[in-house]
Design an enzyme around this catalytic site. Structure first.
Site, short mmCIF file in Angstrom:
data_model
loop_
_atom_site.label_atom_id
_atom_site.label_comp_id
_atom_site.label_asym_id
_atom_site.label_seq_id
_atom_site.Cartn_x
_atom_site.Cartn_y
_atom_site.Cartn_z
CG HIS A 42 -1.95 -1.07 1.19
ND1 HIS A 42 -2.45 -1.69 2.31
CD2 HIS A 42 -2.59 -1.65 0.13
CE1 HIS A 42 -3.36 -2.58 1.96
NE2 HIS A 42 -3.46 -2.58 0.65
CD GLU A 58 -1.74 -3.51 9.37
OE1 GLU A 58 -1.40 -2.31 9.25
OE2 GLU A 58 -2.46 -4.09 8.53
CD GLU A 115 -1.05 0.44 4.76
OE1 GLU A 115 -0.40 -0.62 4.95
OE2 GLU A 115 -2.29 0.47 4.62
CG HIS A 156 0.31 -4.00 5.37
ND1 HIS A 156 -0.59 -3.60 4.42
CD2 HIS A 156 0.81 -5.19 4.94
CE1 HIS A 156 -0.65 -4.51 3.45
NE2 HIS A 156 0.20 -5.48 3.75
#
Length: 455
Positions: free
Chosen positions: A83, A293, A86, A190
């Site tokens: 992404h 994350e 990110e 991420h």
């Protein structure tokens, strides 16, 4: 004077220290090329393909034999920035590269890790998205998707439901890459939360539940989770990363009431995700992958980057070491010829796509210490089952080595198929034995509604 200058040059690092800032494509390429040139004995830089806009998808390999696979040395990878908005993972991987190459030959642990592992690092899977961000934001920026406005983490084939989307160049490049290497372990970096998420991300729809058996080992459910047959290993992997990050295990760090016990979650339990990369890695490439994350803010200010590196450095290194869990080896015939495409699995851990030996007859099974029955099967022939005990303290930077010699001579026609028994369609529709994942509660769904599209 000349001698003094020479001595000073020897003391200086081969590559100028990497600064803590966001490196756009040209700067990133310059750094990667500099590393590849100055540390050519332990690195190899190559592009696995191009983005929609023609930007290279760079991968830097670090290892004792960086240009090619060697039998017994497992393949590991990190992928970041799929992404584009990110951004923390992208910079962390550049600093990880810098850390590894500058400590090789000086730090015993890092030297041993590099000598025993082939480490593939892709700082950006979505360079077009990263370059498209004009106004960085903590929650959403233009650039999350690729140039064609596809979310790359919804773009892979899915084992549980049809994912009828146009495969993007970046996705196809990764799929081809997975076929070209025997990857054993991976993580996908991420931003937007602080948690280590493990497979499955998806599960069989609830309307299939009347047709399925909940005790099947290929997929399993428990309290709104969608579990793999290797759930114990995946939980260990997630805990290994989270426990070494000082903030990931703290509750509600992102102030969004999303509490993840011990900093880990099953992906489906968080929210179902169709076409994700980590499920594809595990099911079709027999590579264990988790999603990391790493920041509450997707695109934080540059001055925060040193803190993210300090928080994640130990986790990044320790996670790579986990590629040496379990057991590895080769399968031979009676003439000591390696046998490809032989099924090698733990007796009670049947995978959706059976784990098979590569062209060198190699297998790698990530397992925790314990006693296991290893099933070695040539399609169309009786299985060979052997009991193996993996000790509590395995060999340093090496899984337990166990070779198998099967009572065959000459080439077997059943071994010539390149990817047998693994069709690219939703497999639960083919067999009533696959279990359904139950949907998360309405409360959890409402809590995560705003986040569902931004993982």
């Amino acid at each position: 004077m000349d001698f003094a200058c020479l001595w000073l040059a020897l003391l200086l690092p081969l590559v100028a220290a990497l600064d803590f800032k966001y490196h756009h494509q040209e700067e990133m390429e310059a750094f990667l090329k500099s590393v590849a040139q100055n540390y050519s004995s332990i690195t190899y830089l190559h592009s696995i393909g191009k983005s929609v806009k023609g930007r290279n998808l760079w991968v830097l390999v670090v290892g004792q034999f960086p240009k090619e696979h060697r039998v017994g040395i497992p393949e590991f990878k990190y992928v970041a920035n799929m992404h584009g908005d990110e951004t923390v993972g992208r910079e962390l991987l550049l600093h990880l590269i810098d850390y590894l190459v500058t400590r090789h030959g000086k730090d015993l642990e890092i030297t041993s890790l590099i000598n025993s592992t082939r480490i593939h690092i892709m700082p950006s899977m979505n360079p077009d998205g990263f370059e498209a961000v004009r106004k960085p934001d903590c929650y959403y920026s233009n650039g999350r998707e690729n140039y064609n406005q596809y979310d790359l983490n919804r773009n892979f084939p899915d084992a549980f439901e049809y994912n009828n989307v146009s495969r993007q160049p970046e996705t196809l490049a990764v799929m081809k890459w997975l076929k070209s290497e025997t990857f054993v372990l991976s993580a996908n970096l991420h931003g937007g939360a602080l948690v280590a998420s493990y497979p499955f991300d998806n599960g069989a729809p609830v309307n299939q539940m009347v047709l399925v058996c909940l005790s099947n080992t290929a997929t399993g459910t428990s309290h709104s989770r969608s579990l793999t047959p290797d759930d114990d290993v995946f939980q260990h992997l997630a805990h290994t990363y989270a426990s070494r990050n000082p903030n990931m295990t703290k509750p509600d760090q992102c102030k969004n009431k999303m509490n993840f016990p011990n900093g880990v979650t099953n992906g489906y339990s968080w929210y179902p995700l169709q076409g994700g990369m980590q499920d594809y890695n595990y099911i079709w490439a027999q590579c264990f992958e988790i999603t990391l994350e790493l920041s509450c803010c997707k695109y934080p200010r540059e001055e925060k980057l040193p803190y993210f590196w300090n928080d994640n450095k130990a986790s990044l290194i320790e996670y790579i070491k986990q590629v040496h869990l379990g057991i590895k080896g080769q399968v031979f015939d009676q003439n000591k010829n390696p046998l490809p495409n032989v099924i090698v699995e733990v007796q009670d851990r049947k995978h959706i796509c059976p784990f098979r030996t590569n062209k060198f007859g190699e297998y790698y099974l990530l397992l925790l210490p314990g006693s296991y029955e290893i099933n070695v099967t040539v399609p169309g022939h009786e299985p060979h089952v052997t009991k193996v005990v993996i000790p509590e303290k395995s060999q340093h930077f090496s899984a337990l080595k166990k070779n198998f010699v099967l009572p065959f001579q000459g080439q077997l026609d059943s071994l010539l198929v390149s990817n047998p028994s693994c069709p690219m369609i939703p497999l639960y529709k083919m067999s009533p034995s696959h279990s359904a994942a139950t949907k998360p509660s309405l409360f959890l769904f409402l809590l995560t509604l705003l986040h569902i599209f931004f993982k």
